[in-house]
Design an enzyme around this catalytic site. Structure first.
Site, PDB file in Angstrom:
ATOM      1  N   GLY A   9       0.803  -1.221   0.000  1.00  0.00           N
ATOM      2  CA  GLY A   9       0.000   0.000   0.000  1.00  0.00           C
ATOM      3  C   GLY A   9       0.830   1.262   0.000  1.00  0.00           C
ATOM      4  N   ASN A  10       2.073   1.191   0.528  1.00  0.00           N
ATOM      5  CA  ASN A  10       2.900   2.388   0.568  1.00  0.00           C
ATOM      6  C   ASN A  10       3.342   2.845  -0.814  1.00  0.00           C
ATOM      7  OD1 ASN A  10       4.706   0.013   0.502  1.00  0.00           O
ATOM      8  ND2 ASN A  10       6.320   1.545   0.560  1.00  0.00           N
ATOM      9  N   LYS A 123      -9.456  -9.164   7.141  1.00  0.00           N
ATOM     10  CA  LYS A 123      -8.607  -8.350   6.269  1.00  0.00           C
ATOM     11  C   LYS A 123      -8.962  -6.866   6.419  1.00  0.00           C
ATOM     12  CE  LYS A 123      -5.643  -7.488   2.959  1.00  0.00           C
ATOM     13  NZ  LYS A 123      -4.196  -7.685   3.183  1.00  0.00           N
ATOM     14  N   LYS A 208      -3.390  -9.469  -1.518  1.00  0.00           N
ATOM     15  CA  LYS A 208      -2.635  -9.267  -2.756  1.00  0.00           C
ATOM     16  C   LYS A 208      -1.328 -10.052  -2.785  1.00  0.00           C
ATOM     17  CE  LYS A 208       0.839  -6.047  -1.853  1.00  0.00           C
ATOM     18  NZ  LYS A 208       0.796  -6.222  -0.415  1.00  0.00           N
ATOM     19  N   LYS A 266       2.331 -12.181   3.934  1.00  0.00           N
ATOM     20  CA  LYS A 266       3.552 -12.018   3.136  1.00  0.00           C
ATOM     21  C   LYS A 266       4.495 -13.202   3.343  1.00  0.00           C
ATOM     22  CE  LYS A 266       3.730  -6.952   2.794  1.00  0.00           C
ATOM     23  NZ  LYS A 266       2.306  -6.750   3.088  1.00  0.00           N
TER      24      LYS A 266
END
Length: 316
Positions: A9-10, A123, A208, A266
């Site tokens: 997101g960053n 989420k 994602k 992740k």
């Protein structure tokens, strides 16, 4: 080297920044420069990205318009992915040589209608709320909320596991044709297949990183990079004992607990990719600006098979 890059997101919105179009474009421009460096080094890249803040904002905007029922998350996800894909493709076009071809694929990904995530949403999406705003949204829209830190609340939604990328054949054709493909945005648009064999959207978002890991496996990528705003994976994160893990074997790392809403997916996606790969294929997690250094083993956390790894230094 063929690399699937998952932008966190960053890449679009750093923590605490306003969700304006100008801010997001400026951040995408910086991300594009890092991605362009990989292409300049001779790598073949496929780009995936998140959409949590953006789809959350669209959900707020949809809820504010009372004349029609709020749009479901799969449609809002498609809208956000189209917007983000446009920004990423345009800024990459500006950062890369004119001969490089790009394409954005609005990607549907099948999930299991019986996935347990539909029973227990976890989420986070959208902005941070204080307790007053949280109570209002929870009452008005029947949202499930979670307290990320004292007094800071976010909406949580189901996040089923990705099972099949419906357009993988098209994506593979583009990649084999030398096209830089932007796909699986936001984890893909979640769909299920009915008993009649037809696709229909569901009220959920797909993580994602898990979707990008599936994409990397199905494209037989040499490397899978998850680029975020944390420089590496840490054990005992947020405590005095925290230590960065620089290189790890996935089997050893699975025994550690990582936050389900952030680093957990992740690490899991990295371990799954390495487990499904062979030879020298590896995954990496680290900062966006360190992409090239992660590939060289000079930054971030690398995940390799035990035969190719030096252990899991930094674990505790």
């Amino acid at each position: 080297m063929r690399i699937v890059v998952a932008l966190g997101g960053n890449a679009l919105l750093k923590r605490g920044e306003p969700m304006t179009a100008d801010v997001q474009r400026a951040n995408v421009r910086k991300a594009a420069l890092s991605l362009a460096q990989l292409v300049d080094e001779g790598h073949e890249i496929i780009v995936a990205h998140g959409n949590g803040p953006q789809v959350g904002l669209l959900a707020l905007q949809a809820a504010a318009y009372q004349d029609v029922p709020p749009y479901p998350l799969d449609i809002l996800g498609a809208e956000s992915v189209g917007m983000i894909g446009y920004l990423v493709e345009q800024e990459l076009t500006n950062a890369l040589p004119s001969k490089v071809r790009l394409a954005t694929v609005l990607t549907q990904i099948e999930v299991d209608a019986e996935d347990p995530a539909f029973v227990k949403p976890d989420k986070p999406i959208g902005p941070i709320y204080d307790v007053v705003s949280k109570d209002k949204m929870q009452t008005a829209d029947d949202w499930t909320m979670t307290e990320e830190s004292p007094g800071r609340w976010r909406r949580v939604v189901p996040s089923p596991r990705p099972r099949q990328i419906t357009q993988i054949g098209v994506i593979r054709l583009l990649v084999e044709g030398g096209v830089v493909v932007i796909c699986a945005g936001g984890g893909g648009i979640p769909v299920i297949r009915t008993e009649e064999g037809k696709l229909t959207g569901v009220e959920a978002v797909i993580d994602k990183d898990r979707a990008a890991g599936l994409l990397a496996s199905q494209l037989l990528a040499d490397a899978f990079l998850m680029l975020t705003d944390v420089d590496a994976v840490y054990t005992d994160w947020g405590t005095e004992k925290q230590k960065a893990i620089r290189e790890a074997d996935p089997i050893a790392l699975r025994s550690h607990g990582f936050a389900a809403g952030s680093m957990g997916p992740k690490v899991e996606a990295a371990c799954d990719f390495v487990a499904s790969a062979s030879g020298e294929r590896f995954a990496g997690i680290g900062r966006l600006e360190d992409a090239s250094a992660i590939l060289r083993g000079e930054a971030g956390t690398l995940f390799r098979h035990r035969a190719n790894a030096g252990g899991a230094s930094g674990q505790s």
